[in-house]
Design an enzyme around this catalytic site. Structure first.
Site, PDB file in Angstrom:
ATOM      1  N   TYR A   1       8.589   4.802   2.478  1.00  0.00           N
ATOM      2  CA  TYR A   1       7.416   5.482   3.030  1.00  0.00           C
ATOM      3  C   TYR A   1       7.823   6.848   3.590  1.00  0.00           C
ATOM      4  CZ  TYR A   1       4.757   1.050   2.871  1.00  0.00           C
ATOM      5  OH  TYR A   1       4.121  -0.095   2.474  1.00  0.00           O
TER       6      TYR A   1
ATOM      7  N   HIS B   1      -0.708   4.169  -3.110  1.00  0.00           N
ATOM      8  CA  HIS B   1      -1.974   4.041  -2.379  1.00  0.00           C
ATOM      9  C   HIS B   1      -2.564   5.426  -2.093  1.00  0.00           C
ATOM     10  CE1 HIS B   1      -1.084  -0.287  -1.481  1.00  0.00           C
ATOM     11  NE2 HIS B   1       0.128   0.163  -1.700  1.00  0.00           N
TER      12      HIS B   1
HETATM   13  C1  HEM Z   1       9.775  -2.446  -1.274  1.00  0.00           C
HETATM   14  C2  HEM Z   1       8.496  -2.552  -1.281  1.00  0.00           C
HETATM   15  C3  HEM Z   1       7.522  -1.421  -1.107  1.00  0.00           C
HETATM   16  C4  HEM Z   1       7.670  -0.078  -1.342  1.00  0.00           C
HETATM   17  C5  HEM Z   1       8.907   0.648  -1.873  1.00  0.00           C
HETATM   18  C6  HEM Z   1       6.420   0.562  -0.981  1.00  0.00           C
HETATM   19  C7  HEM Z   1       6.175   1.923  -1.059  1.00  0.00           C
HETATM   20  C8  HEM Z   1       5.089   2.585  -0.538  1.00  0.00           C
HETATM   21  C9  HEM Z   1       4.945   4.010  -0.404  1.00  0.00           C
HETATM   22  C10 HEM Z   1       5.970   5.038  -0.857  1.00  0.00           C
HETATM   23  C11 HEM Z   1       3.759   4.269   0.203  1.00  0.00           C
HETATM   24  C12 HEM Z   1       3.181   5.641   0.596  1.00  0.00           C
HETATM   25  C13 HEM Z   1       3.527   5.972   2.040  1.00  0.00           C
HETATM   26  C14 HEM Z   1       2.978   7.306   2.550  1.00  0.00           C
HETATM   27  O1  HEM Z   1       3.171   8.361   1.911  1.00  0.00           O
HETATM   28  O2  HEM Z   1       2.389   7.316   3.653  1.00  0.00           O
HETATM   29  C15 HEM Z   1       3.129   2.996   0.427  1.00  0.00           C
HETATM   30  C16 HEM Z   1       1.899   2.824   1.016  1.00  0.00           C
HETATM   31  C17 HEM Z   1       1.350   1.592   1.298  1.00  0.00           C
HETATM   32  N1  HEM Z   1       1.934   0.348   1.112  1.00  0.00           N
HETATM   33 FE1  HEM Z   1       3.720  -0.019   0.285  1.00  0.00          FE
HETATM   34  N2  HEM Z   1       5.544  -0.381  -0.522  1.00  0.00           N
HETATM   35  C18 HEM Z   1       6.177  -1.608  -0.592  1.00  0.00           C
HETATM   36  C19 HEM Z   1       5.657  -2.825  -0.213  1.00  0.00           C
HETATM   37  C20 HEM Z   1       4.418  -3.003   0.343  1.00  0.00           C
HETATM   38  C21 HEM Z   1       3.897  -4.264   0.790  1.00  0.00           C
HETATM   39  C22 HEM Z   1       4.636  -5.587   0.756  1.00  0.00           C
HETATM   40  C23 HEM Z   1       2.636  -4.009   1.278  1.00  0.00           C
HETATM   41  C24 HEM Z   1       1.624  -4.941   1.882  1.00  0.00           C
HETATM   42  C25 HEM Z   1       1.768  -5.937   2.553  1.00  0.00           C
HETATM   43  C26 HEM Z   1       2.390  -2.604   1.144  1.00  0.00           C
HETATM   44  C27 HEM Z   1       1.238  -1.961   1.529  1.00  0.00           C
HETATM   45  C28 HEM Z   1       1.040  -0.611   1.528  1.00  0.00           C
HETATM   46  C29 HEM Z   1      -0.164   0.018   1.970  1.00  0.00           C
HETATM   47  C30 HEM Z   1      -1.412  -0.680   2.501  1.00  0.00           C
HETATM   48  C31 HEM Z   1       0.027   1.396   1.845  1.00  0.00           C
HETATM   49  C32 HEM Z   1      -0.965   2.504   2.158  1.00  0.00           C
HETATM   50  C33 HEM Z   1      -1.017   2.767   3.616  1.00  0.00           C
HETATM   51  C34 HEM Z   1      -1.968   3.886   3.840  1.00  0.00           C
HETATM   52  O3  HEM Z   1      -3.193   3.657   3.747  1.00  0.00           O
HETATM   53  O4  HEM Z   1      -1.482   4.983   4.105  1.00  0.00           O
HETATM   54  N3  HEM Z   1       3.480  -2.021   0.578  1.00  0.00           N
HETATM   55  N4  HEM Z   1       3.960   1.981  -0.011  1.00  0.00           N
END
Ligand code: HEM
Ligand code: HEM
Lengths: 342, 174
Positions: free
Chosen positions: A319, A61
């Site tokens: 994250y 993202h």
């Molecule tokens: C095991 C499952 C998942 C992994 C490994 C993962 C991994 C990640 C990582 C590494 C980031 C970046 C975090 C940062 O640097 O701040 C991220 C951001 C994000 N993830 Fe996931 N994610 C997963 C599941 C999900 C699910 C299920 C959702 C939604 C319901 C989701 C929604 C988001 C959103 C919206 C962001 C961006 C937040 C922002 O605007 O900073 N993720 N995710």
């Protein structure tokens, strides 16, 4: 002397050594449970960032905009959750719209998943981060299968087909995908918590819930094209009027498994609108304060707690690893000069 | 068999309780930042709470240390060796303080409240600052490596005293 009160053989010396051994034993168990076929947080984030990581940006993202607004609570949840946020009243928030993917320059309309993240800084010891996506369910039930799903996506359509064939649990996800067509704007999408959480009431009861943000009103926009289409359309809309969503909670029934994020709950489950999310303003992501935040869904306020859902539990460590990498890069000046180019 | 060749009981108990606590903290810390398993949240929550406990204990320990009569190092040690021993103990105390302090500051600047055993919550900033997070996160990581190196040195020295020099240094802490 402690030893005066103990049988002769149990000297304090032995107690101390026993304590040391016990702690070593406990930590060894923790290590042993990390077997070879499980994916680590580092491996997961390595996969997400690929061969050419964008220094200073989120590994997932990566492209988005900061937003600000307020939540207008109607009190409909007050009987099942103690969090003051849900008592009738208005609470400001900051947040972020984004598209899935690790490239901060990706064309907006190319991403299959869009996201909305919110941050309620209720008080210094009580804060809440929420990160939501457009799909209502996951295709898989644990981070290791999710890793393989991303591997397949990176390989191409054949691999993806084979992956879904091997994973019948993706049924509800596939049904959603077949019926989904992307909205023309961030404001027109419905965003899902996806994972379930527990709400706690005053009596100490807990209720598993999922939630979604359902579009309630937004100004019209021109169908501008170009790499930043979604951001431009949002800016136009916010010039005219706030973007509004209903915050809708779904209460799990006795048969629903709150720890399985791949299964949809029946449409007959009780739903409650807790109030409205009203977005009033936006800022480029490196200028607003959303860039500094890690929207870790396990930062929860009093009254709300995490389920055992393995996907939800995995998110926090992944994250944190992404946050660590971009924080280290930001500290080393990776984003200097990027701000003007936004 | 209380004799004046041993450290006071309070210091010996604190020494071994903290040894167990800190070694567990280091190992748990290294494991939890790698794990995607459901227990990660449980260990992380415990890490922060026991980290605060370690901080309280080290303050207590330093206070007791300053009030107590400590044992002289064996006279068979050269001046350089004595200086090395004393300096390494100062470094260990500094690390025992700096680890929890950097851990808490890292959470504070990332706007992440720290819950302590479900009893109370330590405050966090209302806005996150990613560069400060980067600083304290890396400090916490590098200090952990330095700490592990110092503990290995410390253990080797204790065993060297006991088995090679055959003096009473290790026994004085048992
Ligand atoms: C095991 C499952 C998942 C992994 C490994 C993962 C991994 C990640 C990582 C590494 C980031 C970046 C975090 C940062 O640097 O701040 C991220 C951001 C994000 N993830 Fe996931 N994610 C997963 C599941 C999900 C699910 C299920 C959702 C939604 C319901 C989701 C929604 C988001 C959103 C919206 C962001 C961006 C937040 C922002 O605007 O900073 N993720 N995710
Ligand atoms: C004696 C005290 C402590 C020791 C020995 C210790 C040790 C460690 C170690 C070895 C790591 C892994 C570092 C790495 O792999 O780079 C770690 C991570 C961590 N520590 Fe501590 N720690 C202590 C106290 C604390 C305290 C008091 C807090 C917070 C209140 C804290 C919060 C954290 C957090 C949040 C992480 C994970 C950071 C991430 O997710 O990237 N620690 N700690």
């Amino acid at each position: 002397m402690i030893s005066q009160f103990l049988p002769h053989v149990v000297s304090e010396r032995r107690c101390m050594i026993a304590a040391l051994l016990l702690s070593l034993g406990m930590t060894t168990t923790v290590y042993a449970s990390q077997t070879a076929d499980t994916v680590t947080a580092q491996e997961f984030v390595d996969l997400q960032e690929g061969d050419s990581p964008h220094a200073g940006y989120r590994r997932a993202h990566a492209k988005g905009v900061c937003i600000t607004g307020e939540f207008r609570a109607n009190g409909n949840l007050s009987d099942i959750v103690t969090t003051p946020l849900f008592a009738p009243g208005v609470t400001p928030f900051t947040g972020r719209y984004s598209i899935a993917g690790g490239n901060p320059y990706a064309p907006d309309l190319s991403s299959p998943v869009r996201s909305l993240a919110l941050n309620f800084a209720l008080s210094s010891p009580n804060q809440w981060r929420i990160a939501m996506n457009t799909p209502p369910v996951m295709a898989v039930t644990n981070p290791h299968d999710f890793y393989q799903q991303i591997v397949a996506i990176k390989k191409g359509p054949e691999a993806v087909k084979a992956f879904f064939k091997d994973h019948p649990e993706s049924k509800d996800f596939m049904t959603w995908r077949a019926s989904y067509s992307p909205a023309g704007s961030f404001s027109g999408e419905t965003y899902h918590s996806l994972n379930a959480f527990y709400l706690h009431d005053k009596q100490g009861n807990q209720q598993a819930v999922r939630w979604k943000m359902v579009p309630a009103s937004a100004a019209p926009f021109d169908e501008t094209e170009g790499p930043d289409a979604l951001q431009e359309r949002l800016a136009q809309q916010l010039d005219a009027a706030p973007v509004v969503y209903d915050w809708v909670f779904t209460l799990a029934g006795a048969d629903d498994d709150e720890n399985n994020p791949a299964v949809k709950w029946p449409a007959s489950r009780e739903q409650r609108v807790a109030g409205q999310i009203v977005i009033t303003d936006w800022q480029p992501q490196l200028e607003g304060n959303c860039h500094s935040l890690n929207f870790d869904p396990l930062v929860l306020p009093n009254g709300i707690s995490a389920t055992e859902d393995p996907i939800l539990r995995a998110r926090s460590a992944a994250y944190a690893e992404s946050y660590r990498r971009r924080a280290r890069e930001a500290l080393a000046g990776a984003l200097e000069g990027e701000r003007d180019g936004e | 068999m209380e004799n004046n060749n041993r450290f006071p009981l309070a210091m010996r108990l604190l020494h071994w309780a903290m040894a167990a606590l800190i070694i567990s903290m280091l190992l748990a810390g290294l494991a939890m930042v790698r794990s995607l398993e459901p227990w990660q949240l449980t260990i992380l929550t415990a890490h922060k709470a026991f980290g605060l406990l370690a901080f309280v204990l080290v303050i207590l320990r330093i206070a007791i240390r300053m009030k107590s009569q400590t044992l002289p190092l064996p006279s068979s040690l050269s001046r350089v060796q004595k200086r090395g021993a004393i300096a390494s103990h100062y470094v260990l105390y500094a690390l025992m303080v700096a680890m929890p302090v950097s851990g808490y500051l890292m959470q504070y600047v990332a706007a992440r409240p720290v819950e302590i055993f479900g009893l109370f919550t330590l405050p966090a900033s209302l806005t996150a600052d990613i560069e400060s997070y980067g600083l304290f996160r890396e400090i916490h990581g590098y200090l952990a490596i330095a700490f592990i190196a110092m503990i290995l040195l410390h253990i080797s020295a204790a065993l060297h005293h006991h088995f090679v020099r055959k003096d009473s240094v290790l026994k004085s802490m048992l």
